[in-house]
Design an enzyme around this catalytic site. Structure first.
Site, mmCIF file in Angstrom:
data_model
loop_
_atom_site.group_PDB
_atom_site.id
_atom_site.type_symbol
_atom_site.label_atom_id
_atom_site.label_comp_id
_atom_site.label_asym_id
_atom_site.label_seq_id
_atom_site.Cartn_x
_atom_site.Cartn_y
_atom_site.Cartn_z
ATOM 1 N N ASN A 1 11.715 -15.447 -13.309
ATOM 2 C CA ASN A 1 11.682 -14.978 -11.614
ATOM 3 C C ASN A 1 13.534 -14.300 -11.770
ATOM 4 O O ASN A 1 14.025 -15.254 -10.706
ATOM 5 C CB ASN A 1 11.191 -16.294 -11.180
ATOM 6 C CG ASN A 1 11.243 -15.575 -9.995
ATOM 7 O OD1 ASN A 1 10.682 -14.387 -9.616
ATOM 8 N ND2 ASN A 1 10.545 -16.700 -9.303
ATOM 9 N N HIS B 1 8.561 -20.609 -1.617
ATOM 10 C CA HIS B 1 6.780 -20.253 -2.293
ATOM 11 C C HIS B 1 5.885 -20.972 -0.732
ATOM 12 O O HIS B 1 4.840 -19.913 -1.299
ATOM 13 C CB HIS B 1 7.305 -20.944 -3.450
ATOM 14 C CG HIS B 1 7.934 -20.593 -4.371
ATOM 15 N ND1 HIS B 1 8.761 -20.655 -5.597
ATOM 16 C CD2 HIS B 1 7.359 -19.597 -5.602
ATOM 17 C CE1 HIS B 1 9.421 -20.405 -6.140
ATOM 18 N NE2 HIS B 1 7.816 -19.270 -6.090
#
Length: 349
Positions: free
Chosen positions: A185, A216
């Site tokens: 990521n 998230h």
């Protein structure tokens, strides 16, 4: 502006964007659904063609930019699509037999330690592959639209990795947490580093991981993973500073240390990260209770017991002398890849 580091100055927005420019950046089709994230400056350089500008002089103090022709991205696109297709086949065939929730099943928790470790590692790897597929496909889409050009390699081949969000093999072979965060990521990690890690004065690791958890969502597993990874960072850093210098006395010890840290870092990262895909409070408590929270206890003991830095000057001098002899032998013999850490050992001490 003077308080910013070079990377922050490079990405600084020096002109207030118009509504059209702002909406174009927020909703651009290449990364609207799953990313990868790119900074506003990088996106506007792509729109205005500035990503194709090259420093013709090679000097940063007096640069003279010339615009180059955009190279073909076909090879990069086909390579990423081929990798994504291969991983899709693996996911379709293998993943149903190793669900991540299986780590909480009694037939797994009551099995041997070796099988539990294997199942934990393999199920998490298969779960991570789903993200890799999405990132590879989006990276190929970005490259097909012209977004992602990042200059040239030393041999003249074009680099299409500005929007690359994962280096999966490097991630799997990482020997410390930095290798994992630098290759997983990637764009989000750069954003977290820019807006949080480099700006908060204290508790940098904890603040960054918690911000990532908020980014998230609001499942328990995200926040438990953030706290767990903070323990991993602090304990691994202290353990490395206290143990690693003793393995630099010869090539054999250094090689043994590299293999040992790869195994330990991989197992630690899997153990602390499995809470993220398990998501719920029930799954997390059930899994970690079955392990007696052993990883967390070990990390806390390392942080509490080991000294922060070496204080014995004679020990430091002896270790530094061994490092110098080791580096000298490497220069005289066949060149070996010892990594950047060999240089930084003296600085840490």
């Amino acid at each position: 502006m003077s308080k910013l580091n070079p990377r922050q100055r490079e990405l600084a927005v020096r002109r207030f964007p118009t509504p059209l420019e702002y909406c174009s950046y927020v909703f651009h089709f290449q990364a609207f659904l799953v990313g990868p994230f790119c900074f506003y400056k990088e996106y506007m350089d792509f729109v205005e063609g500035k990503d194709l500008l090259m420093n013709a002089t090679g000097h940063d103090d007096k640069p003279q930019f010339t615009k180059s022709k955009q190279p073909s991205a076909l090879r990069a696109i086909l390579g990423k699509l081929a990798c994504a297709s291969g991983i899709i086949i693996i996911i379709a065939v293998v993943a149903p037999h190793y669900p991540i929730e299986g780590n909480t099943w009694e037939e797994v928790t009551n099995s041997s330690y070796i099988y539990r470790v294997f199942y934990m590692w393999w199920s998490l790897t298969l779960c991570q592959m789903k993200y890799v597929i999405a990132w590879l496909l989006v990276d190929a889409i970005c490259n097909a639209s012209g977004l992602g050009f990042n200059g040239y390699h030393s041999d003249g081949r074009p680099k299409w990795d500005r929007m690359t969000n994962v280096h999966f093999l490097t991630f799997l072979m990482g020997t410390n947490l930095k290798d994992f965060t630098d290759n997983w990521n990637i764009s989000t990690a750069k954003w977290l580093k820019s807006v949080c890690y480099e700006r908060v004065p204290v508790l940098k690791e904890m603040s960054t991981f918690l911000l990532s958890a908020v980014w998230h969502g609001f499942y328990f597993g995200y926040y438990f993973c953030a706290v767990s990874l903070t323990l991993m960072v602090l304990s691994s850093r202290k353990l490395r500073r206290n143990v690693r210098p003793y393995f630099l006395q010869n090539t054999r010890r250094k090689t043994f240390y590299d293999w040992l840290t790869w195994i330990a870092s991989t197992l630690s990262a899997v153990y602390f990260s499995v809470s993220f895909p398990l998501v719920t409070f029930q799954y997390n408590i059930k899994f970690y209770s079955s392990t007696y929270f052993c990883g967390h206890i070990i990390a806390i003991l390392i942080i509490a017991i080991l000294p922060r830095n070496k204080t014995d000057k004679k020990t430091v001098a002896r270790i530094n002398d061994n490092v110098t002899k080791y580096e000298k032998r490497c220069d005289e013999n066949v060149p070996e890849q010892t990594g950047n850490d060999s240089i930084s050992t003296k600085k840490n001490l």
